[in-house]
Design a protein around this motif. Structure first.
Motif, PDB file in Angstrom:
ATOM      1  N   ASP A 162       0.825  -1.207   0.000  1.00 49.12           N
ATOM      2  CA  ASP A 162       0.000   0.000   0.000  1.00 49.12           C
ATOM      3  C   ASP A 162       0.860   1.258   0.000  1.00 49.12           C
ATOM      4  O   ASP A 162       0.555   2.237  -0.692  1.00 49.12           O
ATOM      5  CB  ASP A 162      -0.934  -0.001   1.210  1.00 49.12           C
ATOM      6  CG  ASP A 162      -2.004  -1.076   1.123  1.00 49.12           C
ATOM      7  OD1 ASP A 162      -2.281  -1.544  -0.007  1.00 49.12           O
ATOM      8  OD2 ASP A 162      -2.567  -1.452   2.171  1.00 49.12           O
ATOM      9  N   ARG A 176       0.813   4.170  -2.968  1.00 52.68           N
ATOM     10  CA  ARG A 176       0.529   5.573  -2.641  1.00 52.68           C
ATOM     11  C   ARG A 176       1.667   6.467  -3.133  1.00 52.68           C
ATOM     12  O   ARG A 176       1.433   7.526  -3.731  1.00 52.68           O
ATOM     13  CB  ARG A 176       0.344   5.761  -1.137  1.00 52.68           C
ATOM     14  CG  ARG A 176      -0.955   5.221  -0.584  1.00 52.68           C
ATOM     15  CD  ARG A 176      -1.251   5.807   0.800  1.00 52.68           C
ATOM     16  NE  ARG A 176      -0.148   5.622   1.744  1.00 52.68           N
ATOM     17  CZ  ARG A 176       0.000   4.545   2.518  1.00 52.68           C
ATOM     18  NH1 ARG A 176      -0.885   3.551   2.432  1.00 52.68           N
ATOM     19  NH2 ARG A 176       1.005   4.456   3.362  1.00 52.68           N
ATOM     20  N   ALA A 229      -1.251  -2.933  -7.865  1.00 46.29           N
ATOM     21  CA  ALA A 229      -2.214  -2.935  -6.762  1.00 46.29           C
ATOM     22  C   ALA A 229      -3.131  -4.144  -6.799  1.00 46.29           C
ATOM     23  O   ALA A 229      -3.659  -4.567  -5.764  1.00 46.29           O
ATOM     24  CB  ALA A 229      -3.047  -1.646  -6.796  1.00 46.29           C
TER      25      ALA A 229
END
Length: 491
Positions: A71, A75, A126
């Protein structure tokens, strides 16, 4: 030559999250290839700087959660993408000034497309399947549950060329970071500023040591990236000869290598094709960015009975394009990167003439006021595929026109090359075109004007055009290791 109004930040190294000059203060000049004028200075890093960068990348991989926190990585990559979009106008102008890339190309492969590719790889990673359940089995009678994991390879040395620096910098950095690797980027000495500017932007977003940018003219400093045991993978784009040396030096520690190397791609025009359209497209493409693209189709293979007509079309197209100010939105063919490259191209033009070739257009240095390094778009006729200008990568706006005697002969000529990077086939019969395309040993092929260049499409070559693939899922997986875990059932 128009002047930019941008006040770019001075080029600096990025090492362990800090923007810094070279440790000993050394710099070297950055020139605008369209004028020959100095437009900035780059840090000329020494061995101490490279040691620090490799050490920072190693610590960031081994001692932080970058490699395991999916994650966080996504980001950061999306923030970097947004920042590069925001800085797009400045970065496009810097690319034209430093690289000599025509402005229209910065809205495509010279900047905008690779920036979009950064978002594509972040979105793909992702949802990537990092683990695959092989289920339960009983090898040798032992009940076992098996899982296959994908894990980052480690520290990546990204060594990039000068012709499409944003494209190649980001097509290495994006997948490597998305995979969980850390990176030391060593840009080409001719185009360090766009890489340093990328580093400046990334320094505000990425954790320290995850990305390091080291500009240097010292070959020995660059070679240390390929020999240092702390580096796990070398990802290189450039000449075949340099790729061979990298492969050899990397062998001392058996580190993995990705090599995207040279090309001498063939544009095959079959006898039922629209000759004017196919030849005009091939001639136009060789003029883009002054022919400084490894995947450009610099051999035009046409039916023998229409050879003279094809040469005439190619010459008319390339002479009408000419050369121009790369800041002008209408310019297709700008300067070549340096005096060294210009003189190298001139030697090939002299060789073509000595071998009995003729110039249907061009064939010499383009005379322009204001300095810079220019070559006239050139069509060479009258030679065979055995000539050196048909076999060797020139990296200039030079098209060699060759005659074929049917489909089998066209395929033979296309494959009679040490390279196998790209190519094209044009025919009025799509099935015929597909049949020829399947027989050409090359990594990418355009059929009847199709475009293969896209962030989701793997790019790379056969033979001496390299090892591995860049872009697409295949390009992402170059930066992964495969681990199989077997658990005894009931243990």
């Amino acid at each position: 030559m128009s002047d930019t109004t941008f006040d770019w930040a001075p080029a600096q190294l990025l090492i362990d999250g800090q923007l810094t000059p070279a440790a000993d203060g050394s710099t070297y000049p950055i020139h605008n290839p369209a004028t020959g004028e100095q437009i900035g200075e780059a840090p000329d890093a020494g061995q101490a700087d490279m040691e620090a960068a490799i050490g920072a990348a190693r610590r960031a991989f081994d001692e932080t959660d970058w490699s395991t926190d999916h994650d966080l990585r996504m980001r950061c990559l999306l923030e970097l993408y947004a920042a590069l979009v925001e800085q797009g106008e400045s970065m496009r102008a810097l690319t034209t000034a430093e690289v000599g890339a025509p402005a229209f190309l910065t809205a495509g492969p010279q900047y905008d497309v690779p920036v979009e590719g950064l978002k594509w790889v972040a979105d793909m990673a992702a949802t990537y399947e990092w683990e695959t359940d092989l289920g339960e089995a009983a090898p040798m009678g032992i009940r076992t549950h098996r899982t296959v994991r994908k894990e980052p390879v480690g520290v990546v040395a990204a060594i990039t060329p000068w012709n499409f620096p944003n494209q190649i910098n980001l097509s290495k950095i994006g997948p490597a970071l998305a995979a969980g690797c850390t990176v030391v980027l060593k840009p080409a000495p001719d185009t360090p500023w766009v890489a340093c500017e990328l580093g400046r932007i990334a320094a505000e977003i990425l954790p320290p040591g995850v990305l390091n940018v080291v500009s240097t003219r010292d070959v020995d400093v660059a070679i240390s990236l390929t020999t240092d045991p702390r580096v796990d993978l070398v990802s290189f784009t450039g000449s075949t000869e340099t790729g061979k040396r990298i492969m050899s030096t990397a062998a001392s520690s058996l580190k993995r290598v990705f090599l995207e190397l040279g090309g001498k791609s063939a544009a095959i025009v079959l006898d039922d094709a629209d000759l004017a359209g196919a030849v005009g497209t091939a001639a136009f493409s060789v003029c883009m960015h002054a022919g400084q693209g490894c995947a450009l189709t610099t051999r035009l293979v046409v039916p023998r009975e229409r050879y003279d007509e094809a040469v005439e079309i190619a010459a008319a197209t390339m002479s009408s394009i000419g050369v121009g100010d790369p800041t002008d939105p209408g310019t297709i063919c700008g300067p070549v990167i340096s005096r060294v490259q210009r003189d190298r191209i001139v030697r090939y033009l002299d060789l073509a003439k000595a071998d009995g070739g003729t110039f249907a257009t061009g064939g010499k240095v383009a005379e322009r006021g204001g300095g810079g390094w220019w070559i006239e778009p050139t069509v060479i006729a009258g030679l065979t595929n055995e000539s050196r200008v048909a076999q060797e990568e020139i990296f200039g706006p030079v098209l060699v026109v060759l005659a074929h005697d049917g489909d089998d002969d066209a395929v033979r000529i296309a494959n009679d090359s040490p390279y196998g990077l790209s190519g094209s086939v044009d025919s009025g019969d799509i099935e015929r075109a597909r049949a020829v395309a399947r027989r050409v040993r090359t990594g990418t092929l355009a059929v009847n004007g199709g475009v293969w260049f896209s962030p989701d499409a793997p790019f790379g070559g056969y033979k001496q055009s390299g090892i591995g693939r860049e872009m697409g899922v295949a390009g992402f997986e170059e930066y992964l290791e495969t681990k199989t875990i077997a658990e005894g059932v009931g243990s």
